[in-house]
Design a protein around this motif. Structure first.
Motif, mmCIF file in Angstrom:
data_model
loop_
_atom_site.group_PDB
_atom_site.id
_atom_site.type_symbol
_atom_site.label_atom_id
_atom_site.label_comp_id
_atom_site.label_asym_id
_atom_site.label_seq_id
_atom_site.Cartn_x
_atom_site.Cartn_y
_atom_site.Cartn_z
ATOM 1 N N ARG A 1 -4.664 10.653 -7.694
ATOM 2 C CA ARG A 1 -5.168 9.369 -8.178
ATOM 3 C C ARG A 1 -5.254 9.343 -9.693
ATOM 4 O O ARG A 1 -5.637 10.306 -10.322
ATOM 5 C CB ARG A 1 -6.567 9.108 -7.628
ATOM 6 C CG ARG A 1 -6.571 8.836 -6.156
ATOM 7 C CD ARG A 1 -7.957 8.499 -5.704
ATOM 8 N NE ARG A 1 -7.980 8.290 -4.259
ATOM 9 C CZ ARG A 1 -9.093 8.159 -3.561
ATOM 10 N NH1 ARG A 1 -10.268 8.232 -4.176
ATOM 11 N NH2 ARG A 1 -9.045 7.976 -2.264
ATOM 12 N N GLN B 1 -2.335 1.335 -4.276
ATOM 13 C CA GLN B 1 -3.327 0.821 -5.219
ATOM 14 C C GLN B 1 -4.716 0.873 -4.600
ATOM 15 O O GLN B 1 -4.925 0.358 -3.524
ATOM 16 C CB GLN B 1 -3.005 -0.637 -5.587
ATOM 17 C CG GLN B 1 -1.855 -0.778 -6.566
ATOM 18 C CD GLN B 1 -2.133 -0.064 -7.892
ATOM 19 O OE1 GLN B 1 -3.237 -0.105 -8.395
ATOM 20 N NE2 GLN B 1 -1.123 0.609 -8.440
ATOM 21 N N ASP C 1 3.577 4.951 -3.536
ATOM 22 C CA ASP C 1 2.486 4.487 -4.385
ATOM 23 C C ASP C 1 1.463 3.718 -3.567
ATOM 24 O O ASP C 1 1.772 3.132 -2.539
ATOM 25 C CB ASP C 1 3.033 3.564 -5.490
ATOM 26 C CG ASP C 1 3.852 4.356 -6.477
ATOM 27 O OD1 ASP C 1 3.477 5.514 -6.754
ATOM 28 O OD2 ASP C 1 4.879 3.830 -6.953
ATOM 29 N N SER D 1 -4.885 3.892 -9.245
ATOM 30 C CA SER D 1 -3.598 3.825 -8.575
ATOM 31 C C SER D 1 -3.266 5.250 -8.156
ATOM 32 O O SER D 1 -3.692 6.194 -8.795
ATOM 33 C CB SER D 1 -2.536 3.266 -9.513
ATOM 34 O OG SER D 1 -2.384 4.119 -10.611
#
Lengths: 157, 665
Positions: free
Chosen positions: B571, B543, B541, B548
């Motif tokens: 995304r 950010q 993952d 995210s």
């Protein structure tokens, strides 16, 4: 012939030749590459031709997406809330593909009544509904209203 | 308060545009110089007020003023500043304002850079530009005001820019494209002015040539940027979809290319005059048609922001008025034009005529393929779509024919070219091209008829162009002197034609020898694409500022050696809740390796698209060459200084060798 006239004639002939070539190629290519749109009701009624590349579309039925865990094969039902058709597809679905969303698929009808898609198009953003799909849904709900089944027609929207 | 100032500036600009379209024209009809002299200051004033409106809208975006409806709909406080800036043209109203800004900019440029034009001509040209501006300003003010407010219920935050458009490509693609689209209005205005005057002479062609070339160069860049953006952002590796919106930009490019070449003939030889004027009208009409198709909501795509029937009707009316009135003028005035020059049936004129026939045929083809479904739908005769196979089938032969002709045409001479001489001249380039193409086929592994034709056309154009340069640069004072002696517009032609060849080669090779595989992969799996091995390492993952993402890691290797590490992403944008795929691309001059992450299939398995794209960069590289050629051509001396020395030389030497060819640029 007068040379200037001859020149004009040449130019006109060239232009005509060009246009003729363009029109000839166009009609030839058009005959083979037009993709007509069919909605699920039309397909269920057997109106869609077998083994001709067509487009089909509607809403992806909730809970109908089945994925083969071993390959990229996926199948789902496309519905206009009047009839539905089973679509088979192998490959990557577009980002915005989801159950309950509008979708247009390109492909051919197989003998077993399934639609084998080679391309699946989903909408570009949240608010966009493929115009064919919107129309198909309208048609289907209108047909239902006519049949006196007005209570369930509301669910189309 | 200040957004109203923006609207006020637009209204003032409209008033100035009305004056600009009336006063100088009246002056030119009555022959009153003092009225004609208003054209330049009015153009400058028009530009200033449009620029003020544009600056105010930009300011509203940069300070997140969500009381302005357009800002609230297309921006968000989380957006990085550069996307806030490019969001100005991320929606319908703002992109229209950009259109108008470009139009006002071109008008100002004509006013500034045409000091040597007769004042009647300049008055009429600027007046025509003013009329176009009136149409578009009215459209903006009446149907698409970007300064509409949401008072008193100001939203707390904006609706965000469509994530597809949050990209470097969007910052540059629309301005470039619009520069081209709108730039053709200058050629159009010159054509209309010439028709009004009945003076379609070589001087007219000389004046409108550089403007057409610049507009064409910008349009080439704009189209290429769009294609590049589609490739990495939207299209999962596709670079041209024959989407109606893409076609809308290709149409003026095709006819603009024809226009550029027929202008050359008109300037150099004084023939094809009526045809050139007609092409100028057609090209700008196609630009307007493109704007109509994209902006009216007739089409649904990324580009069609709003479907408001009122806007569509307005634009259609604008289009109809322009086309009908200019064609009427053409019908009435064009017969006045007489042809004096003669040319043989084998001459550069004929080659350029054939070039025009092919380009116009291509334009018609794309036009039919684009409009046919729309017309049928409008007439309620069924919904159908015309897909890529149609365009590929019909466009490719025309492209190859154009290429073959281009190579031969470079050697041809004005007035008369001896067929036997030309044949002997072409023999060696032909042999070299056949050899090179055969080698290419072997390298790329496999003969395919269309691949051969496309590659041959591309190689043939390059070899013939360079051969001609070699021939022309022969000089007793040495090669370097010979090369220096060639004019800039000749080099412009060389670059432009090489660019075309590069794009053709790229398009042919990537469509015939590209490999595309959709595979199911789990971390640790490897898959082959062409000679490259792709290993899926992991997915995690990440950010971002306003999204995210799932962030993949892939190692690309060849014969056991690591080539690169790619990080494709999926995304999830926070405001609009939409999912975007960011491809991981290892770009190279001769090939791209492309990895994109599709959906998650099971807990640890993902659908992955792997692509090997040979020469895909050449598609866009070619357009840079073409645009550079265009800019080089207009930097030619003869457009700037007509000093006595040049004129004397032109008078004493009958036909300098370089001069004959420069017209092709």
């Amino acid at each position: 012939m007068h040379p200037i006239r001859r020149k004009r004639l040449t130019i006109v002939l060239f232009l005509l030749a060009g246009i003729a070539v363009a029109v000839g190629l166009t009609t030839y290519a058009l005959r083979q590459n037009i993709n007509l749109f069919y909605d699920p009701s039309q397909i269920a009624a057997g109106e869609a031709p077998l083994d001709v590349r067509i487009r089909a579309g509607g809403m992806v039925e909730e809970g109908s997406v089945l994925r083969d865990p071993e390959s990229l094969k996926v199948e789902f039902k496309v519905t206009d809330f009047n009839a539905s058709v089973l679509v088979e597809y192998t490959g990557i679905l577009p980002d915005l593909f989801a159950e309950g969303q509008g979708v247009v698929a390109m492909g051919r009808m197989a003998d077993n009544g399934r639609f084998v898609a080679d391309q699946v198009l989903a909408k570009h953003d949240e608010n966009y509904m493929p115009p064919e799909v919107a129309e198909a849904l309208e048609r289907a709900s209108a047909a239902k209203l006519k049949a006196g089944d007005s209570s369930s027609a509301d669910t189309a929207y | 308060m200040y957004p109203e100032l923006g609207q006020f500036a637009l209204i003032l600009a409209l008033l100035l545009a009305v004056l600009l379209s009336v006063v100088p024209l009246a002056g030119s009809v009555t022959g009153r110089d003092n009225l004609q002299a208003f054209a330049r200051p009015l153009s400058a004033g028009l530009f200033v007020f449009v620029a003020i409106a544009f600056a105010i809208l930009t300011y509203a975006f940069l300070i997140d003023d969500f009381s302005v409806a357009y800002v609230a709909n297309n921006s968000n406080s989380m957006l990085p500043w550069y996307y806030k800036f490019s969001a100005v043209w991320g929606g319908h109203e703002g992109s229209l304002l950009l259109w108008i800004l470009m139009l006002a900019g071109w008008t100002l440029a004509v006013a500034v850079f045409s000091r040597r034009l007769p004042s009647v001509m300049i008055a009429q040209v600027l007046a025509v530009m003013g009329m176009i501006t009136v149409g578009f300003l009215l459209f903006t003010i009446l149907t698409s005001n970007p300064f509409d407010r949401m008072l008193p219920n100001v939203p707390a935050d904006g609706n965000d820019l469509n994530p597809l458009l949050q990209d470097f490509g969007l910052i540059v693609h629309p301005p470039m494209l619009y520069m081209g689209y709108v730039g053709f209005s200058v050629a159009f205005a010159f054509a209309i002015a010439a028709l009004i005057n009945g003076k379609l002479d070589a001087a007219w062609a000389r004046w409108s040539r550089p403007w057409t070339t610049v507009a064409w160069a910008f349009l080439s860049l704009g189209i290429a940027l769009g294609s590049w953006w589609a490739y990495y952002e939207l299209g999962w590796g596709g670079w041209w979809f024959w989407d109606p919106v893409e076609n809308a930009s290709l149409l003026p490019w095709l006819s603009g290319t024809a226009l550029m070449h027929s202008l050359a003939v008109t300037e150099k030889r004084g023939v094809f005059k009526s045809w050139t004027v007609l092409l100028a009208i057609v090209t700008f009409s196609l630009s307007l048609l493109g704007t109509f198709l994209v902006r009216s909501g007739v089409l649904t795509s990324v580009h069609a922001f709003a479907s408001d029937p009122e806007r569509g009707t307005f634009l259609l009316a604008l289009l109809a008025i322009t086309i009908v009135s200019s064609l009427m003028l053409y019908a009435v005035r064009a017969p006045v034009v007489h042809v004096r020059s003669r040319y043989g049936s084998m001459s550069r004129e004929i080659f350029l005529l054939l070039n025009n026939v092919l380009l116009v045929a291509a334009t018609l083809l794309v036009l039919i393929g684009t409009l046919y479904p729309l017309v049928l739908d409008y007439l309620d005769m069924g919904r159908l779509s015309i897909g890529e196979p149609f365009f590929n089938l019909t466009f490719s032969p025309l492209a190859v024919a154009t290429g073959l002709l281009m190579g031969a045409g470079v050697f041809s001479r004005w007035k008369k070219t001896d067929g036997g001489w030309l044949g002997r001249k072409l023999l060696w380039p032909l042999a070299v091209s056949l050899l090179v193409t055969t080698v290419l086929m072997v390298v790329y592994g496999g003969f395919k008829p269309w691949a051969f034709m496309g590659c041959f056309a591309a190689v043939w154009v390059s070899v013939a162009t360079l051969w001609d340069l070699w021939d022309k640069s022969a000089s007793r004072k040495g090669r370097l002197y010979g090369l220096k002696r060639q004019s800039r517009s000749y080099y412009g032609m060389v670059l432009g034609h090489l660019g075309m060849a590069i794009t053709m080669a790229g398009a042919t090779v990537v469509s015939n020898y590209g490999i595309e595989r959709d595979v199911r992969m789990s971390p640790g799996d490897t898959a082959m694409v062409g000679d490259y091995q792709v290993e899926f390492i992991e997915i995690g993952d990440r950010q971002g500022r306003n999204f995210s993402a799932q962030y993949g890691t892939f190692v690309v290797s060849m014969d056991g050696d690591a080539v690169s590490i790619l990080h494709p992403e999926k995304r999830q944008y926070l405001v609009q809740r939409s999912v975007m795929t960011e491809a991981g691309i290892d770009a190279g001059l001769f090939r791209d390796v492309f990895v994109a992450v599709g959906e998650r299939i099971s807990d640890d398995a993902w659908a992955i698209r792997l692509q090997y794209k040979p020469l895909v960069r050449w598609l866009w590289l070619g357009s840079i060459f073409m645009a550079a050629g265009g800019f080089l051509a207009i930097a030619d001396r003869r457009y700037r200084v007509r000093d006595k020395a040049t004129e004397k030389r032109a008078a004493t030497t009958p036909e300098p060798r370089g001069d004959a060819a420069e017209a092709l640029s």
